[in-house]
Design a protein around this motif. Structure first.
Motif, PDB file in Angstrom:
ATOM      1  N   ARG A 176     -22.220  26.733 -66.062  1.00  0.00           N
ATOM      2  CA  ARG A 176     -22.590  25.541 -66.824  1.00  0.00           C
ATOM      3  C   ARG A 176     -21.668  24.346 -66.557  1.00  0.00           C
ATOM      4  NH1 ARG A 176     -23.897  25.637 -72.432  1.00  0.00           N
ATOM      5  NH2 ARG A 176     -25.760  24.514 -71.830  1.00  0.00           N
ATOM      6  N   THR A 178     -21.496  21.013 -64.851  1.00  0.00           N
ATOM      7  CA  THR A 178     -22.396  20.036 -64.251  1.00  0.00           C
ATOM      8  C   THR A 178     -21.622  19.166 -63.267  1.00  0.00           C
ATOM      9  OG1 THR A 178     -24.068  20.032 -65.969  1.00  0.00           O
ATOM     10  CG2 THR A 178     -23.715  17.950 -64.841  1.00  0.00           C
ATOM     11  N   TYR A 179     -22.214  18.948 -62.106  1.00  0.00           N
ATOM     12  CA  TYR A 179     -21.493  18.260 -61.030  1.00  0.00           C
ATOM     13  C   TYR A 179     -22.457  17.519 -60.117  1.00  0.00           C
ATOM     14  CZ  TYR A 179     -19.004  17.573 -56.656  1.00  0.00           C
ATOM     15  OH  TYR A 179     -18.471  17.007 -55.535  1.00  0.00           O
ATOM     16  N   GLN A 181     -22.310  14.910 -56.450  1.00  0.00           N
ATOM     17  CA  GLN A 181     -21.690  14.023 -55.465  1.00  0.00           C
ATOM     18  C   GLN A 181     -22.816  13.282 -54.780  1.00  0.00           C
ATOM     19  OE1 GLN A 181     -19.664  17.172 -53.152  1.00  0.00           O
ATOM     20  NE2 GLN A 181     -21.110  16.855 -51.474  1.00  0.00           N
ATOM     21  N   TYR A 183     -23.637  10.237 -52.104  1.00  0.00           N
ATOM     22  CA  TYR A 183     -23.178   9.269 -51.107  1.00  0.00           C
ATOM     23  C   TYR A 183     -24.135   8.097 -51.076  1.00  0.00           C
ATOM     24  CZ  TYR A 183     -19.721  12.555 -49.464  1.00  0.00           C
ATOM     25  OH  TYR A 183     -18.649  13.392 -49.398  1.00  0.00           O
TER      26      TYR A 183
ATOM     27  N   GLN B 172     -22.348  21.358 -47.913  1.00  0.00           N
ATOM     28  CA  GLN B 172     -21.768  20.483 -48.930  1.00  0.00           C
ATOM     29  C   GLN B 172     -20.442  19.879 -48.498  1.00  0.00           C
ATOM     30  OE1 GLN B 172     -23.278  23.131 -52.332  1.00  0.00           O
ATOM     31  NE2 GLN B 172     -21.540  22.070 -53.225  1.00  0.00           N
ATOM     32  N   THR B 174     -19.726  18.841 -45.561  1.00  0.00           N
ATOM     33  CA  THR B 174     -19.851  17.835 -44.515  1.00  0.00           C
ATOM     34  C   THR B 174     -19.983  16.464 -45.155  1.00  0.00           C
ATOM     35  OG1 THR B 174     -22.266  18.051 -44.419  1.00  0.00           O
ATOM     36  CG2 THR B 174     -20.986  19.479 -42.966  1.00  0.00           C
ATOM     37  N   ASP B 175     -19.610  15.445 -44.402  1.00  0.00           N
ATOM     38  CA  ASP B 175     -19.606  14.088 -44.938  1.00  0.00           C
ATOM     39  C   ASP B 175     -21.027  13.646 -45.283  1.00  0.00           C
ATOM     40  OD1 ASP B 175     -18.450  11.693 -45.713  1.00  0.00           O
ATOM     41  OD2 ASP B 175     -18.640  10.791 -43.736  1.00  0.00           O
ATOM     42  N   ARG B 176     -21.127  12.875 -46.348  1.00  0.00           N
ATOM     43  CA  ARG B 176     -22.376  12.256 -46.779  1.00  0.00           C
ATOM     44  C   ARG B 176     -23.450  13.255 -47.185  1.00  0.00           C
ATOM     45  NH1 ARG B 176     -24.874   7.901 -43.945  1.00  0.00           N
ATOM     46  NH2 ARG B 176     -24.950   6.900 -45.956  1.00  0.00           N
ATOM     47  N   PHE B 177     -23.045  14.435 -47.661  1.00  0.00           N
ATOM     48  CA  PHE B 177     -23.999  15.405 -48.190  1.00  0.00           C
ATOM     49  C   PHE B 177     -24.126  15.178 -49.694  1.00  0.00           C
ATOM     50  CE2 PHE B 177     -25.510  19.471 -49.791  1.00  0.00           C
ATOM     51  CZ  PHE B 177     -26.472  19.811 -48.853  1.00  0.00           C
ATOM     52  N   THR B 178     -25.297  14.756 -50.104  1.00  0.00           N
ATOM     53  CA  THR B 178     -25.522  14.484 -51.519  1.00  0.00           C
ATOM     54  C   THR B 178     -25.912  15.773 -52.231  1.00  0.00           C
ATOM     55  OG1 THR B 178     -25.979  12.137 -51.347  1.00  0.00           O
ATOM     56  CG2 THR B 178     -27.158  13.316 -53.053  1.00  0.00           C
ATOM     57  N   TYR B 179     -25.312  15.995 -53.391  1.00  0.00           N
ATOM     58  CA  TYR B 179     -25.504  17.274 -54.065  1.00  0.00           C
ATOM     59  C   TYR B 179     -25.349  17.113 -55.568  1.00  0.00           C
ATOM     60  CZ  TYR B 179     -24.434  21.904 -55.866  1.00  0.00           C
ATOM     61  OH  TYR B 179     -24.442  23.051 -56.599  1.00  0.00           O
ATOM     62  N   SER B 180     -26.196  17.784 -56.328  1.00  0.00           N
ATOM     63  CA  SER B 180     -25.940  17.858 -57.767  1.00  0.00           C
ATOM     64  C   SER B 180     -26.362  19.197 -58.349  1.00  0.00           C
ATOM     65  CB  SER B 180     -26.636  16.722 -58.512  1.00  0.00           C
ATOM     66  OG  SER B 180     -28.006  16.974 -58.645  1.00  0.00           O
ATOM     67  N   GLN B 181     -25.579  19.669 -59.287  1.00  0.00           N
ATOM     68  CA  GLN B 181     -25.941  20.839 -60.089  1.00  0.00           C
ATOM     69  C   GLN B 181     -25.875  20.410 -61.543  1.00  0.00           C
ATOM     70  OE1 GLN B 181     -22.763  23.482 -58.602  1.00  0.00           O
ATOM     71  NE2 GLN B 181     -21.726  23.350 -60.582  1.00  0.00           N
ATOM     72  N   GLU B 182     -27.011  20.570 -62.227  1.00  0.00           N
ATOM     73  CA  GLU B 182     -27.108  20.073 -63.599  1.00  0.00           C
ATOM     74  C   GLU B 182     -27.559  21.225 -64.489  1.00  0.00           C
ATOM     75  OE1 GLU B 182     -30.254  17.233 -63.935  1.00  0.00           O
ATOM     76  OE2 GLU B 182     -30.123  17.201 -66.123  1.00  0.00           O
ATOM     77  N   TYR B 183     -26.699  21.623 -65.404  1.00  0.00           N
ATOM     78  CA  TYR B 183     -27.076  22.686 -66.342  1.00  0.00           C
ATOM     79  C   TYR B 183     -27.744  22.057 -67.551  1.00  0.00           C
ATOM     80  CZ  TYR B 183     -24.512  26.075 -63.626  1.00  0.00           C
ATOM     81  OH  TYR B 183     -24.108  26.899 -62.612  1.00  0.00           O
ATOM     82  N   ILE B 184     -28.863  22.631 -67.968  1.00  0.00           N
ATOM     83  CA  ILE B 184     -29.512  22.072 -69.151  1.00  0.00           C
ATOM     84  C   ILE B 184     -28.893  22.694 -70.406  1.00  0.00           C
ATOM     85  CG2 ILE B 184     -31.617  21.649 -67.820  1.00  0.00           C
ATOM     86  CD1 ILE B 184     -32.961  23.875 -69.493  1.00  0.00           C
ATOM     87  N   GLU B 185     -29.209  22.107 -71.544  1.00  0.00           N
ATOM     88  CA  GLU B 185     -28.655  22.548 -72.823  1.00  0.00           C
ATOM     89  C   GLU B 185     -29.082  23.964 -73.189  1.00  0.00           C
ATOM     90  OE1 GLU B 185     -26.359  19.713 -73.131  1.00  0.00           O
ATOM     91  OE2 GLU B 185     -26.500  20.839 -75.005  1.00  0.00           O
ATOM     92  N   HIS B 186     -30.180  24.415 -72.605  1.00  0.00           N
ATOM     93  CA  HIS B 186     -30.736  25.708 -72.962  1.00  0.00           C
ATOM     94  C   HIS B 186     -30.340  26.791 -71.969  1.00  0.00           C
ATOM     95  CE1 HIS B 186     -33.130  23.005 -75.378  1.00  0.00           C
ATOM     96  NE2 HIS B 186     -33.637  24.027 -76.043  1.00  0.00           N
ATOM     97  N   SER B 280     -27.682  30.981 -67.892  1.00  0.00           N
ATOM     98  CA  SER B 280     -27.814  29.527 -67.912  1.00  0.00           C
ATOM     99  C   SER B 280     -28.949  29.089 -66.992  1.00  0.00           C
ATOM    100  CB  SER B 280     -26.500  28.898 -67.471  1.00  0.00           C
ATOM    101  OG  SER B 280     -26.102  29.426 -66.224  1.00  0.00           O
TER     102      SER B 280
END
Lengths: 444, 444
Positions: A176, A178-179, A181, A183, B172, B174-186, B280
């Motif tokens: 859990r 949240t992150y 990045q 560019y 991830q 490497t340069d200019r690699f866009t990434y997100s991990q988003e945990y929800i409330e549930h 999660s």
């Protein structure tokens, strides 16, 4: 004696070490790079920094303001350079207000010196963070030379190790977390305008120079030695993007056509172009910022932003001020203080990330736009007449300590009002009429 | 013989191995876990899957449809359970349309069997991916038992290793690699309704059951053995959140009050509650999805979504169909095909991520709402009269192959129209009048 560990001896890490030391902690700072005071600086990735009120407050609180003032150059206004060489001016704030150009390396060295002078701060260089123990609040470092390992004291661990923080990477692996990045399409390259033979500045010294050109822009900030550090913010792709500027001819032709007056000042353009890397720009957001009441992230490690509002360092320094205040409020109850710190700072980290991205559009595009400049003039006039009713967004961010999230919200309210004002017919002719100020008063 | 490596023998990895094999590749699949066909299944983290048209198409293309049909249970409608035990029904599509309940483990085993039957697919178990060489398109694996290392053939490497993909983790960095991990409330917890003593289902078999309760919801999907796999989607925090349900009494009391009819069917509630973890829910987005024309991500590795639209597996299977079509179009020019694949699929991955989150609100909240159900009825009626003008969003996503991004856009257009229709005074009494259908025709 109470102990604390700081990972990263950058600007925020060095300053935070001073804060901890003033609180009576014995502080070990571990830095992966060699001591920049002994090694030669690796140039070309600095983006000169603009120190403003939030940063000054953090320095002042631990008595470092005077020393830093000595290496900072006030910039009172923006100077916009059009393609035809004509100049437009825009003051940053009121009479006497300024943002201050400082060199990242120079400032960092001063801060490290001042931290070490505290007596309780030890900076260990070439110590790469290898693993972090979030339960214990400690980390293990490997000496780059000897390969020897050291594990820090258990208890309190602070990650001030920047956008690619090793401390945060360990937190990222917990459930859990949240992150993101992200560019942006643009990268940057550092260039320079060298001093005149007599050591004076070739263009107005006490200003931030901008060559706004829509999709790209060049900026220049003054240095103490008479030079300017210039930064080209530029897309990677597209017809004249970084990837397409692949011969000297193309680079020269691009500069001649796009920044003719700057080109004349940069006989060293190609040398800089080849020597300095093209660097990417990343926005990092995450949550939580603390773990187990023992580990906390400050500065870029928790909220790396794009440099267009000149607030990256200022926001990191403000983390220190705010955290310190919360420690007072909680009687140094670290678990409680860490909770409060992350809850109070996270919305502000998000807000300045958004504002910085928005300011990019303003800088590269709108600063060359007559309507935008008129809007700013109207705002400034109203703000002078009714300072209690209107503090321009730029001033809230730069010359106040209003939390970024509140400043952003107030800026949105101002946008809505200014959209109405700017849609008044013939506003460009009528803006000095009394009724315009009355209308603004009514809307505010 | 041409060679390819697949990291991860989950649903998408096993299917993609079949696709590659049909193209004449010798395929090595490396899976970190033991062979689930030999080991006992670790239950409790499955969320039964709903297979729908996009998934079926991908299976059919490589001749696997029939075999999978044998282990799938059609669900023709939603059955909503109110607190008072009353039931409401909502068909998923037209007469004869259904989504299909399959067990993740069961389906995965069938797919692995079918992949191995191809002759050119070898699945290596307990091989943990240790490092990835993005330049060469290969990876090194460590056998969990023997600690022996194997490096895969160079050339083509596919990351189908799920939301926490090791292949993506290397990208991830490497340069200019866009990434997100988003945990929800549930989070979620798996529970079950066991079969009647005679092996029959205790509640309507060919349906997806929902107990919508606003901030939380329980769902149940039928299994072949007469049981239902239930999933409680529930916030971690709050007065009755997971964290607060910390005694058996609280759990029982919560179920009795919130899901009384389900509680009666679950004498095994507490046993399940303790045995199954609270897990999660994460949304993962990234770009690019391919590297150097040699490495590509498919399925959750590139776009992990929340399970509320029943599209996670279907989207991953569609990755296979689309990639395969592009390989035909490009004559298997991999670098070109990878570029086209990521450019065409990324907007669809983003769209289904958004739609899935939106459907959560619909499922847990609106399916218990009279106005929402009326809206659905009106849409269905109009869609029956004018199928060329209106395919409901749910049907576009579930029973069509319209790219997700287009479906999302069309859904937004429909929302705007339905907002107008629903604001007609007394719509609940007048909805069957001809003029309502005329009005919709006019707006469409």
């Amino acid at each position: 004696m109470k102990k604390a560990t700081v990972v990263g001896a950058g600007l925020v890490g060095s300053l935070w070490a001073v804060y901890l030391s003033k609180r009576g902690y014995k502080v070990d700072v571990f830095e992966a790079r060699p001591d920049m005071r002994k090694a030669s600086l690796s140039a070309g990735r600095s983006i000169n920094l603009a120190l403003s009120d939030r940063g000054w407050k953090a320095l002042e609180k631990v008595g470092l303001k005077e020393q830093i003032h000595e290496v900072a150059i006030p910039m009172h206004r923006r100077v916009m350079h059009a393609v035809d060489g004509s100049l437009t001016y825009q003051p940053y704030g009121k009479e006497g207000q300024a943002i201050y150009s400082v060199s990242r390396g120079g400032l960092n060295q001063v801060l490290m010196n001042l931290a070490e002078k505290e007596g309780n701060v030890n900076i260990h260089f070439e110590q790469k963070c290898q693993s972090v123990d979030l339960e214990k609040g400690s980390a293990t470092f490997v000496n780059r030379d000897t390969k020897e390992k050291i594990t820090s004291a258990e208890g309190l661990l602070f990650g001030t190790d920047g956008a690619f923080s090793a401390v945060r990477k360990t937190m990222q692996r917990t459930d859990r977390f949240t992150y993101s990045q992200e560019y942006i399409e643009h990268g940057y390259k550092e260039l320079s305008i060298l001093p005149n033979p007599d050591g004076s500045h070739k263009i107005e010294k006490n200003a931030l120079h901008i060559w706004p050109r829509g999709e790209f822009m060049l900026i220049a900030l003054p240095n103490m030695d008479g030079s300017f550090t210039c930064t080209l913010f530029h897309p990677y792709g597209g017809e004249v993007g970084f990837d397409a500027l692949d011969t000297d001819e193309k680079v020269v032709s691009f500069f001649k056509n796009t920044f003719p007056d700057a080109y004349e000042l940069m006989p060293n353009l190609l040398e800089d172009w080849h020597e300095n890397p093209t660097s990417s720009l990343v926005i990092i957001r995450c949550f939580p910022w603390t773990k187990n009441g023992k580990v906390a992230l400050l500065g870029d490690a928790s909220h790396a932003i794009v440099p267009f509002y000149g607030q990256g360092m200022n926001a990191g320094f403000e983390d220190c001020t705010v955290f310190d205040e919360i420690l007072d409020e909680t009687n140094e109850d670290w678990p409680e203080a860490m909770k409060r710190y992350e809850i109070s700072r996270k919305p502000n980290g998000d807000a300045i990330a958004d504002l910085a991205m928005r300011n990019f559009v303003e800088m590269r595009d709108l600063t060359g736009d007559a309507e935008f400049l008129l809007r700013k003039k109207i705002e400034r006039k109203f703000s002078t007449l009714h300072p209690e009713k209107w503090l321009p967004l730029y001033s809230m961010v730069t010359f106040s300590h209003i939390p970024y999230a509140e400043a952003k919200k107030e800026g949105e309210r101002q946008d809505a009002i200014m959209a109405k004002i700017m849609s008044i017919p013939n506003i460009e002719e009528r803006w000095e009429d009394d009724e315009i100020m009355e209308k603004m008063l009514e809307l505010s």
